[in-house]
Motif scaffolding. Sequence first.
Motif, mmCIF file in Angstrom:
data_model
loop_
_atom_site.group_PDB
_atom_site.id
_atom_site.type_symbol
_atom_site.label_atom_id
_atom_site.label_comp_id
_atom_site.label_asym_id
_atom_site.label_seq_id
_atom_site.Cartn_x
_atom_site.Cartn_y
_atom_site.Cartn_z
ATOM 1 N N ILE A 9 0.683 14.501 3.349
ATOM 2 C CA ILE A 9 0.427 13.088 3.065
ATOM 3 C C ILE A 9 -0.997 12.816 2.587
ATOM 4 O O ILE A 9 -1.243 11.795 1.939
ATOM 5 C CB ILE A 9 0.745 12.197 4.285
ATOM 6 C CG1 ILE A 9 -0.166 12.501 5.472
ATOM 7 C CG2 ILE A 9 2.218 12.338 4.676
ATOM 8 C CD1 ILE A 9 0.019 11.569 6.646
ATOM 9 N N PHE A 10 -1.938 13.728 2.885
ATOM 10 C CA PHE A 10 -3.315 13.536 2.444
ATOM 11 C C PHE A 10 -3.613 14.380 1.210
ATOM 12 O O PHE A 10 -3.064 15.466 1.029
ATOM 13 C CB PHE A 10 -4.303 13.912 3.550
ATOM 14 C CG PHE A 10 -4.266 13.011 4.758
ATOM 15 C CD1 PHE A 10 -4.402 11.643 4.622
ATOM 16 C CD2 PHE A 10 -4.107 13.534 6.030
ATOM 17 C CE1 PHE A 10 -4.372 10.807 5.725
ATOM 18 C CE2 PHE A 10 -4.075 12.712 7.140
ATOM 19 C CZ PHE A 10 -4.202 11.342 6.987
ATOM 20 N N ARG A 25 1.931 12.079 -2.947
ATOM 21 C CA ARG A 25 3.108 12.930 -3.150
ATOM 22 C C ARG A 25 4.355 12.343 -2.513
ATOM 23 O O ARG A 25 5.463 12.811 -2.774
ATOM 24 C CB ARG A 25 2.850 14.334 -2.586
ATOM 25 C CG ARG A 25 1.834 15.149 -3.351
ATOM 26 C CD ARG A 25 1.825 16.590 -2.880
ATOM 27 N NE ARG A 25 1.294 16.711 -1.537
ATOM 28 C CZ ARG A 25 0.019 16.958 -1.253
ATOM 29 N NH1 ARG A 25 -0.860 17.102 -2.235
ATOM 30 N NH2 ARG A 25 -0.389 17.064 -0.006
ATOM 31 N N VAL A 26 4.186 11.358 -1.642
ATOM 32 C CA VAL A 26 5.326 10.756 -0.942
ATOM 33 C C VAL A 26 5.934 9.647 -1.792
ATOM 34 O O VAL A 26 7.147 9.635 -2.066
ATOM 35 C CB VAL A 26 4.894 10.205 0.434
ATOM 36 C CG1 VAL A 26 6.107 9.660 1.175
ATOM 37 C CG2 VAL A 26 4.201 11.290 1.258
ATOM 38 N N ALA A 31 -7.141 10.320 -3.464
ATOM 39 C CA ALA A 31 -6.456 9.945 -2.221
ATOM 40 C C ALA A 31 -4.960 10.144 -2.388
ATOM 41 O O ALA A 31 -4.419 10.026 -3.489
ATOM 42 C CB ALA A 31 -6.746 8.490 -1.865
ATOM 43 N N GLY A 32 -4.304 10.437 -1.265
ATOM 44 C CA GLY A 32 -2.866 10.607 -1.250
ATOM 45 C C GLY A 32 -2.162 9.377 -0.704
ATOM 46 O O GLY A 32 -2.450 8.250 -1.115
ATOM 47 N N HIS A 33 -1.266 9.601 0.261
ATOM 48 C CA HIS A 33 -0.370 8.550 0.725
ATOM 49 C C HIS A 33 -1.033 7.551 1.661
ATOM 50 O O HIS A 33 -0.492 6.470 1.894
ATOM 51 C CB HIS A 33 0.828 9.210 1.423
ATOM 52 C CG HIS A 33 1.937 8.263 1.775
ATOM 53 N ND1 HIS A 33 2.574 7.473 0.833
ATOM 54 C CD2 HIS A 33 2.521 7.966 2.970
ATOM 55 C CE1 HIS A 33 3.504 6.747 1.427
ATOM 56 N NE2 HIS A 33 3.489 7.008 2.720
ATOM 57 N N VAL A 57 0.852 -1.189 0.000
ATOM 58 C CA VAL A 57 0.000 0.000 0.000
ATOM 59 C C VAL A 57 0.889 1.240 0.000
ATOM 60 O O VAL A 57 1.578 1.508 0.992
ATOM 61 C CB VAL A 57 -0.936 0.008 1.225
ATOM 62 C CG1 VAL A 57 -1.806 1.261 1.221
ATOM 63 C CG2 VAL A 57 -1.802 -1.251 1.264
ATOM 64 N N ASP A 58 0.922 1.969 -1.122
ATOM 65 C CA ASP A 58 1.735 3.182 -1.225
ATOM 66 C C ASP A 58 3.120 2.931 -0.630
ATOM 67 O O ASP A 58 3.619 3.678 0.204
ATOM 68 C CB ASP A 58 1.035 4.348 -0.543
ATOM 69 C CG ASP A 58 -0.239 4.741 -1.270
ATOM 70 O OD1 ASP A 58 -0.232 5.791 -1.930
ATOM 71 O OD2 ASP A 58 -1.247 4.012 -1.194
ATOM 72 N N SER A 59 3.723 1.873 -1.076
ATOM 73 C CA SER A 59 4.943 1.340 -0.462
ATOM 74 C C SER A 59 6.194 2.085 -0.894
ATOM 75 O O SER A 59 6.295 2.584 -2.022
ATOM 76 C CB SER A 59 5.075 -0.140 -0.845
ATOM 77 O OG SER A 59 6.311 -0.668 -0.423
#
Length: 293
Positions: free
Chosen positions: A179-180, A247-248, A271-273, A142-144
């Motif tokens: 992060i969001f 963005r991360v 959705a973000g990170h 997940v967003d690894s």
Amino acid sequence: MASEMSAQMNEADRLAARLVEGMPVTHRRLDVAGVSTSLLEAGDGPPIVVLHGQGGFAEIMAPFIRMTADRHRVVLPDLPGMGRSEITSGALDGGRVTEWLAELIAKTCDQPPTLLGASLGGSVALRFAVAHSAELSRLVLVDSGSLGPFRPPPGLLFALLRLVRNPDRRAIERLQRQIFRDADRVRAAAGERLHALEDYQLDRARQPSVNAANRTLLRQVGTKQVPKEQLRRVDVPVALIWGRHDRVMPFRHAERASAAYGWPLYPIEDAGHVPFVEQPKAFEAALRSSLEG
């Protein structure tokens, strides 16, 4: 000194308990590879081990209990040195975290589990899968980290430094805006739970040992890209669930990995990170599909 440390841990236990109040979850400690490991457990069925991200803790992953405990036994540990997991002997490094995870799985799972890692937890899970595929049934990232180069935007670096040097609610909010996708929406939806979450996050951020573990794991694991030849050795089904506007860890990292290795990719729109917080319904649907595929 001993009484002071005990008082600190009692306060941490109290703050953490508020975050899972009313959930069908139990907390216990295990000695795992020289780490007094704090973990949450819930549900019954095939096991799924869930690893949190940088600066996190098991309780922040509590949404996974609701999403999976109806069909799985869920194991949510604090990573070594983070949350309430304390390193009792030796030094922390990337290799030791892999050893810790192998022993944790052996002690908590009666069959090869699904291993799910988010952000830094994804970096840990990915390295474990490279070395220990036979000990897993499935890998969900997940967003690894570690699937592409780590090049965070300046705003994120500033927010992380601000939280480390002066942990307060303003620093947390500044980080949330990085992060969001929509921090205001997340904060509004969190309601009263937001303050309880921030209370515990600040308590942990103010512990020098927790900050040291965060820095070590981010530097030695989270920021290091896993070579392509090692990724090809992962011999279990792999699924990618990713916030489209991360963005991360940019979405293009997931797209490239999906194309290169044939791993199914489940984009989470708007959705973000941390998509399981921003878009829980869409994330749950993706997670169920990834576990059934």
